[in-house]
Design a protein around this motif. Structure first.
Motif, PDB file in Angstrom:
ATOM      1  N   PHE A 162       0.709  -1.280  -0.009  1.00 10.80           N
ATOM      2  CA  PHE A 162      -0.009   0.062   0.058  1.00 10.80           C
ATOM      3  C   PHE A 162       0.897   1.168  -0.024  1.00 10.80           C
ATOM      4  O   PHE A 162       0.668   2.099  -0.839  1.00 10.80           O
ATOM      5  N   HIS A 163       1.942   1.173   0.818  1.00  8.42           N
ATOM      6  CA  HIS A 163       2.755   2.266   0.787  1.00  8.42           C
ATOM      7  C   HIS A 163       3.454   2.493  -0.581  1.00  8.42           C
ATOM      8  O   HIS A 163       3.597   3.756  -0.966  1.00  8.42           O
ATOM      9  N   HIS A 215       2.271   1.705  -3.498  1.00  4.95           N
ATOM     10  CA  HIS A 215       1.179   2.214  -4.138  1.00  4.95           C
ATOM     11  C   HIS A 215       0.731   3.658  -3.960  1.00  4.95           C
ATOM     12  O   HIS A 215       0.784   4.617  -4.952  1.00  4.95           O
ATOM     13  N   ARG A 216       0.954   4.040  -2.686  1.00  3.51           N
ATOM     14  CA  ARG A 216       0.530   5.521  -2.243  1.00  3.51           C
ATOM     15  C   ARG A 216       1.912   6.736  -2.759  1.00  3.51           C
ATOM     16  O   ARG A 216       1.798   7.650  -3.294  1.00  3.51           O
ATOM     17  N   ASP A 221       3.340   6.070  -5.605  1.00  4.24           N
ATOM     18  CA  ASP A 221       3.218   5.982  -6.987  1.00  4.24           C
ATOM     19  C   ASP A 221       4.594   5.375  -7.539  1.00  4.24           C
ATOM     20  O   ASP A 221       5.031   5.593  -8.428  1.00  4.24           O
TER      21      ASP A 221
END
Length: 82
Positions: A74-75, A77-78, A80
């Motif tokens: 998730f990190h 992805h955040r 990018d």
């Protein structure tokens, strides 16, 4: 003359991994189940291989039939990062 390029099994597996990550990210912080993901992707064996690889890389966790995104995935992805 260029040969007609067929997807290799490795590329198909990578595509399945990307699809699974996208499905899990789309519902985060909720979860998806293996049967749900299998129905959406359509190839149970490919899904199982992809989940195993994603789990080995620390991007998803499998708790019973529940597929969970890891904090690390998730990190990234955040940020990018992919």
């Amino acid at each position: 003359m260029q040969a007609n390029r067929m997807p290799t099994p490795a590329r198909e597996d990578e595509a399945t991994e990307r699809a699974i990550l996208a499905l899990v990210l789309a519902v985060n912080p909720h979860y998806r189940t293996m049967p749900e993901v299998g129905r959406e992707i359509g190839n149970k064996e490919a899904v199982e291989r992809a989940v195993r690889r994603l789990s080995d890389y620390g991007l998803v966790r499998l708790h019973g039939q529940t597929l969970l995104l890891t904090d690390a995935a998730f990190h990234c992805h955040r940020l990018d990062a992919w």
